[in-house]
Each structure stands twice: as C-alpha cells, then as structure tokens.
Scaffold this active site. Structure first.
Site, PDB file in Angstrom:
ATOM      1  N   HIS A  68       4.027 -47.549  30.418  1.00 46.55           N
ATOM      2  CA  HIS A  68       3.353 -47.164  29.160  1.00 46.55           C
ATOM      3  C   HIS A  68       1.832 -47.235  29.341  1.00 46.55           C
ATOM      4  O   HIS A  68       1.186 -48.201  28.939  1.00 46.55           O
ATOM      5  CB  HIS A  68       3.795 -48.114  28.043  1.00 46.55           C
ATOM      6  CG  HIS A  68       3.415 -47.660  26.676  1.00 46.55           C
ATOM      7  ND1 HIS A  68       4.216 -47.848  25.577  1.00 46.55           N
ATOM      8  CD2 HIS A  68       2.302 -47.026  26.209  1.00 46.55           C
ATOM      9  CE1 HIS A  68       3.616 -47.358  24.497  1.00 46.55           C
ATOM     10  NE2 HIS A  68       2.444 -46.862  24.864  1.00 46.55           N
ATOM     11  N   PHE A  71      -3.598 -42.312  30.166  1.00 45.98           N
ATOM     12  CA  PHE A  71      -4.674 -41.938  31.097  1.00 45.98           C
ATOM     13  C   PHE A  71      -5.563 -40.823  30.527  1.00 45.98           C
ATOM     14  O   PHE A  71      -6.501 -40.382  31.181  1.00 45.98           O
ATOM     15  CB  PHE A  71      -4.095 -41.541  32.466  1.00 45.98           C
ATOM     16  CG  PHE A  71      -3.692 -42.712  33.326  1.00 45.98           C
ATOM     17  CD1 PHE A  71      -3.826 -44.024  32.882  1.00 45.98           C
ATOM     18  CD2 PHE A  71      -3.178 -42.518  34.608  1.00 45.98           C
ATOM     19  CE1 PHE A  71      -3.458 -45.113  33.679  1.00 45.98           C
ATOM     20  CE2 PHE A  71      -2.815 -43.595  35.419  1.00 45.98           C
ATOM     21  CZ  PHE A  71      -2.943 -44.885  34.959  1.00 45.98           C
ATOM     22  N   ARG A  72      -5.264 -40.352  29.325  1.00 47.68           N
ATOM     23  CA  ARG A  72      -6.152 -39.438  28.574  1.00 47.68           C
ATOM     24  C   ARG A  72      -6.472 -38.139  29.299  1.00 47.68           C
ATOM     25  O   ARG A  72      -7.526 -37.544  29.060  1.00 47.68           O
ATOM     26  CB  ARG A  72      -7.492 -40.123  28.254  1.00 47.68           C
ATOM     27  CG  ARG A  72      -7.399 -41.512  27.659  1.00 47.68           C
ATOM     28  CD  ARG A  72      -6.745 -41.494  26.313  1.00 47.68           C
ATOM     29  NE  ARG A  72      -6.836 -42.797  25.657  1.00 47.68           N
ATOM     30  CZ  ARG A  72      -5.961 -43.213  24.755  1.00 47.68           C
ATOM     31  NH1 ARG A  72      -4.931 -42.453  24.393  1.00 47.68           N
ATOM     32  NH2 ARG A  72      -6.092 -44.379  24.189  1.00 47.68           N
ATOM     33  N   ASN A 102       0.343 -38.350  24.862  1.00 43.59           N
ATOM     34  CA  ASN A 102      -0.513 -37.965  23.714  1.00 43.59           C
ATOM     35  C   ASN A 102      -1.910 -37.554  24.197  1.00 43.59           C
ATOM     36  O   ASN A 102      -2.922 -38.058  23.732  1.00 43.59           O
ATOM     37  CB  ASN A 102      -0.596 -39.086  22.671  1.00 43.59           C
ATOM     38  CG  ASN A 102      -1.187 -40.379  23.209  1.00 43.59           C
ATOM     39  OD1 ASN A 102      -1.226 -40.603  24.417  1.00 43.59           O
ATOM     40  ND2 ASN A 102      -1.653 -41.235  22.324  1.00 43.59           N
ATOM     41  N   ASP A 159       4.758 -41.123  21.674  1.00 43.61           N
ATOM     42  CA  ASP A 159       4.018 -42.376  21.448  1.00 43.61           C
ATOM     43  C   ASP A 159       2.647 -42.133  20.843  1.00 43.61           C
ATOM     44  O   ASP A 159       1.911 -41.242  21.269  1.00 43.61           O
ATOM     45  CB  ASP A 159       3.833 -43.159  22.746  1.00 43.61           C
ATOM     46  CG  ASP A 159       2.981 -44.395  22.501  1.00 43.61           C
ATOM     47  OD1 ASP A 159       3.283 -45.117  21.539  1.00 43.61           O
ATOM     48  OD2 ASP A 159       2.002 -44.600  23.226  1.00 43.61           O
ATOM     49  N   ASN A 286      -2.136 -50.341  17.589  1.00 38.38           N
ATOM     50  CA  ASN A 286      -0.960 -49.905  16.828  1.00 38.38           C
ATOM     51  C   ASN A 286       0.290 -50.121  17.670  1.00 38.38           C
ATOM     52  O   ASN A 286       0.312 -49.619  18.800  1.00 38.38           O
ATOM     53  CB  ASN A 286      -1.024 -48.412  16.505  1.00 38.38           C
ATOM     54  CG  ASN A 286      -2.173 -48.040  15.614  1.00 38.38           C
ATOM     55  OD1 ASN A 286      -2.766 -48.903  14.974  1.00 38.38           O
ATOM     56  ND2 ASN A 286      -2.491 -46.756  15.582  1.00 38.38           N
ATOM     57  N   ASP A 313       0.652 -50.606  27.436  1.00 38.67           N
ATOM     58  CA  ASP A 313       0.025 -49.742  26.417  1.00 38.67           C
ATOM     59  C   ASP A 313      -1.476 -49.636  26.690  1.00 38.67           C
ATOM     60  O   ASP A 313      -2.297 -49.660  25.755  1.00 38.67           O
ATOM     61  CB  ASP A 313       0.290 -50.233  24.994  1.00 38.67           C
ATOM     62  CG  ASP A 313      -0.062 -49.178  23.940  1.00 38.67           C
ATOM     63  OD1 ASP A 313      -0.274 -48.003  24.317  1.00 38.67           O
ATOM     64  OD2 ASP A 313      -0.126 -49.526  22.756  1.00 38.67           O
ATOM     65  N   HIS A 317     -10.563 -46.429  25.181  1.00 40.25           N
ATOM     66  CA  HIS A 317     -11.411 -45.750  24.198  1.00 40.25           C
ATOM     67  C   HIS A 317     -12.860 -46.061  24.537  1.00 40.25           C
ATOM     68  O   HIS A 317     -13.147 -47.103  25.132  1.00 40.25           O
ATOM     69  CB  HIS A 317     -11.093 -46.220  22.772  1.00 40.25           C
ATOM     70  CG  HIS A 317      -9.727 -45.830  22.292  1.00 40.25           C
ATOM     71  ND1 HIS A 317      -9.373 -44.523  22.052  1.00 40.25           N
ATOM     72  CD2 HIS A 317      -8.622 -46.565  22.026  1.00 40.25           C
ATOM     73  CE1 HIS A 317      -8.113 -44.478  21.644  1.00 40.25           C
ATOM     74  NE2 HIS A 317      -7.627 -45.708  21.628  1.00 40.25           N
TER      75      HIS A 317
HETATM   76  O1  DOR Z   1      -2.985 -48.825  19.869  1.00 42.86           O
HETATM   77  C1  DOR Z   1      -2.472 -47.809  20.305  1.00 42.86           C
HETATM   78  N1  DOR Z   1      -3.193 -46.880  20.961  1.00 42.86           N
HETATM   79  N2  DOR Z   1      -1.161 -47.604  20.136  1.00 42.86           N
HETATM   80  C2  DOR Z   1      -0.570 -46.450  20.471  1.00 42.86           C
HETATM   81  O2  DOR Z   1       0.612 -46.356  20.304  1.00 42.86           O
HETATM   82  C3  DOR Z   1      -1.360 -45.339  21.001  1.00 42.86           C
HETATM   83  C4  DOR Z   1      -2.560 -45.814  21.672  1.00 42.86           C
HETATM   84  C5  DOR Z   1      -3.559 -44.732  22.007  1.00 42.86           C
HETATM   85  O3  DOR Z   1      -3.160 -43.652  22.415  1.00 42.86           O
HETATM   86  O4  DOR Z   1      -4.760 -45.018  21.894  1.00 42.86           O
END
Ligand code: DOR
Length: 431
Positions: A68, A71-72, A102, A159, A286, A313, A317
């Site tokens: 999980h 890697f954006r 995502n 996700d 989240n 996870d 950011h």
């Molecule tokens: O905190 C989170 N950030 N939970 C997630 O499920 C997605 C993730 C994200 O993509 O930044």
C-alpha cells in the site's frame, strides 16, 4: 556472487531463526547454511568475484513488502515518482511495493497500468501496481478487470475513495474471485464524514472546532463489505483499519472466511488523535488516528492474528499543501522509511509481537495474500533480502529518500537501522 555472513537469519515462513550464512548467485539464493566459506579458505578464494557482507550483530530477513504505497506517478511528480518512491522503499528495507492507483490519470486502463509497470521494472526493487475498481475512480462503472489482471494488476482498489455502490462492489468481488485477485477497500462511508482526517467526537476535533470522521464511517462499510466478500467467496483486504469496532468485525469475519484480511499501518498502531493536536496536518490521515483504545485494539488484532499485514499507506504530499489550514490540507503521511523502526519500537520492544511475528506481517503474510513471488528465504528463491541492525538507533530528519517529508516522526530517535537492501541479488540500498 554475494556472501552474507555472521548474521542472524530470520525467515518467518520457514520458521528459521538462526545464525546462518546466505550465498547468492545470479539473483537467487543458492545456499543457506551454518558456515559456507571460511575466510581465506581455498573455496572462498575460488569463488570468483565474491562480495562478502559481514552481517555481524544484524538480522538478515526477507526483503520487506509494502502492499500500500502511493507513488503519485503519473500526475504529481512534485510529491513523489516511481524512482524516488522506490528509493524511499529501498532505504526502508523494502524490496517489493504495490503502488496504489489514485494517480492522475488513475490506473484504470491497461495503457496507464502498462506504463507504470514498465517504468517500475527499471527500478532496483520490485515495483508492482494496483488497478482501480471503478473507472476514473468515480464509483459508478467497473473497470475491465480481465484485461487489467492480464496486464499485471496485483489487486483492485479505489483506495482514497470509498466505494458506496454495493451492487458494483459485489460484482467486482465476484469477478475478482474468478480471476483469483484480491480487492482492497478504503472503508469510510462519506455520510459519516464531515471533515476527513480527524476523529469525530474526540479531543483533537474539539480543539480544532471540527466534527470530523465518525468511527461509524468505518464500521458501517466493513460490516457491509465482509458480508459481500463472504457471499462472493472473494479475497478482501480491509485497508488501514482505524477503529476497535473495525478490528472486531474483521475478527468475526475471519472465523467465517479466511480470505478476509486487514492491514494495519504504523501510524494507526503508533499514534492517537493526540498527534493531531501536537503535529497538526502532519498527523492528518484517512481514516483518522483515533483513541488509545482503538490503537490498542489494532495491536491486539496484530497479536492474535486478526490483522496479519502491516502496510505503510506511504502518502507523500508537499510542504505547501501540508502548510494549509487543517481542513484544506490533504490527508496522508509518508511511511516507507520509518515503518520497520516503528514496528520494532511499538510492537516488538513492548513485547506485543516477537521479531519473527513482526517480520511475518511485513514479508510472507502479504506475499501469501497477494500471491507474490517474494517474502521468504529459500534455496533457489529470489535473493530479496534486508539486513538491519536492531541495536542501533537513528534520528528521523527532513532528509528522506522520498521526495516528500510529511512525517510526524521527524526529530524522533528510532531503533533499527537498515544496513543493506538487496533485491534480485543486487544491492539496492546501502547505509
Ligand atoms: O491519508 C490518506 N492518504 N489515506 C488514503 O487512503 C489516501 C492517501 C493519499 O492518497 O494521500
């Protein structure tokens, strides 16, 4: 050839925990034995090009697996890309990661999946990918599971976005079952989430004057989805479980179907909502960090086997995004470089798990569930290996291998220093 000598080898799958040498050739483990070569012996000198790693005082284990990681890539290279994400993983001891889907565009088509998988193959570790359950992650139409599965999707997931359409999910689980692929789900019913990333009704929400994300948001969907997975006889992973109610639902569901699994993240077994008060948006994730009793329920779940996968996870950011006010900042924290150390500090040192149990949650358990050719040490197997020093500590600084540094653990001194990460018999990271 590579010889790892003098280390304590722990392989949770074969229940090996002993002082052993490991000999690697052409990317594979060729021998695991008490003493393979004596230094300076004719056999050692005969082994042409032998590189020796002295692992004295270290644990030698299967390379870690993270199922999980965000890697954006494509979409947000300023946060992370496949190369920086892989470097962060290797530094944290990981030899296999499964990227979440995502991205922008999301990994909902064979075209995008093939691109990320191809680029992943160029990295020094194994970079695999999830694919979306729904197109554009809109939760309305199912993606082409058959083609995506054939193109290498390890798991289907939206996700980041919970799936609210029960019918869509049931069809997805039935198809995933046919394809023998797992589905992994983000369990937060939006109807019970006023502001994401903060626990509803607690001290942190009160301090910030927010309503937050109710624990019911998780239990409501976990209850529904274990029911659907049992009906479909499908493999289901409940992602980043956060509440004691969620853990209990998984415990009961696993009595009916062993195909149901859940993952615990280091942040949810380490922190509570108090971290939001202390660290602000760096602790916004989240589903949110909740109460001590939730954290202890997750640890108890790991202890009794209800939860047998630890996943990071890893959610990079930028500083600018995290500097915004709480409700505007995105949720998530990076985790690949701190996960092993937090597992040691929070689970092994207090005596909740043995080192072997911790390593099982980071190696063979995810490998078994996701059917990965990884996660154990055996002669003839891939030489994916982590070597770490349990006795040494390190201090987390802003200087991560990840492109992002959104970690609430900066400044903390943690146990367990990764000395080498070896993937396919090659050194991917060396301290
Ligand atoms: O905190 C989170 N950030 N939970 C997630 O499920 C997605 C993730 C994200 O993509 O930044």
């Amino acid at each position: 050839m590579l010889l790892i000598t003098n280390g304590t080898v722990i392989d949770p799958k074969s229940r090996l925990h002993a002082r052993k040498d490991i000999l690697v050739s052409d990317g594979r483990i060729v021998r695991i034995a008490g003493r393979i070569f004596d230094a300076g012996s004719p056999a050692a000198s005969a082994a042409a090009g032998l590189t020796v790693i002295d692992a004295e005082g270290c644990i030698v284990a299967p390379g870690l697996i993270d199922t999980h990681s965000h890697f954006r890539d494509p979409g947000f290279p300023e946060k992370e890309d496949i190369t920086t994400g892989s470097a962060a993983a290797a530094k944290g001891g990981y030899t296999t990661v499964v990227m979440m889907a995502n991205t922008k565009p999301p990994i909902d088509s064979v075209e995008v999946l093939t691109d990320v998988c191809e680029r992943g193959r160029r990295e020094p570790i194994h970079v695999l990918s999830a694919a979306n359950v729904s197109t554009r992650m809109q939760g309305e139409a199912r993606t082409d599971f058959v083609s995506l599965s054939a193109a290498g999707a390890v798991v289907f997931t939206d996700d980041g976005r919970p799936l609210t359409d029960e019918y869509l999910l049931l069809q997805a689980l039935k198809l995933a079952k046919k394809l023998d692929k797992p589905v992994s789900l983000h369990e937060e019913d939006p109807r019970y989430v006023t502001e994401p990333g903060i626990n509803a009704g607690g001290r942190a929400a009160a301090a910030l004057g927010l309503t937050g994300a109710d624990r019911k948001a998780e239990s409501f969907l976990v209850e529904r989805d274990v029911r659907l997975a049992i009906e479909a006889k499908a493999k289901l992973c409940i992602q980043h479980i956060s509440s004691k109610e969620g853990v209990e639902l998984v415990r009961q569901a696993r009595k009916v179907s062993p195909l149901i699994h859940a993952e615990a993240t280091p942040q949810h077994f380490t922190l509570t909502e108090d971290a939001v008060i202390q660290k602000g948006t760096l602790a916004k994730v989240n589903p949110p960090l909740r109460l001590k009793e939730d954290r202890m329920a997750i640890i108890e779940g790991l202890r009794d086997g209800t939860i047998d996968i630890i996943a990071t996870d890893h959610a990079p950011h930028t500083k600018a995004e995290k500097a915004q006010e709480f409700t505007k900042a995105p949720s998530g924290m990076i985790g690949l470089e701190t996960a092993l150390s937090l597992g040691i500090r929070e689970l092994v040192q207090p005596g909740y798990l043995t080192m072997d149990q911790l390593l099982a949650c980071l190696t063979c358990n995810p490998a078994d569930f996701y059917r990965l050719d990884a996660g154990d040490l055996h002669e003839g197997g891939l030489a994916d290996i982590v070597i770490f020093d349990l006795e040494k500590t390190w201090t987390v600084t802003e200087h991560f291998a990840s492109r992002s540094s959104n970690s609430p653990f900066i400044g903390e001194t943690l146990p367990g220093v990764v000395r080498y990460t070896i993937a396919d018999g090659r050194i991917a990271y060396q301290a």
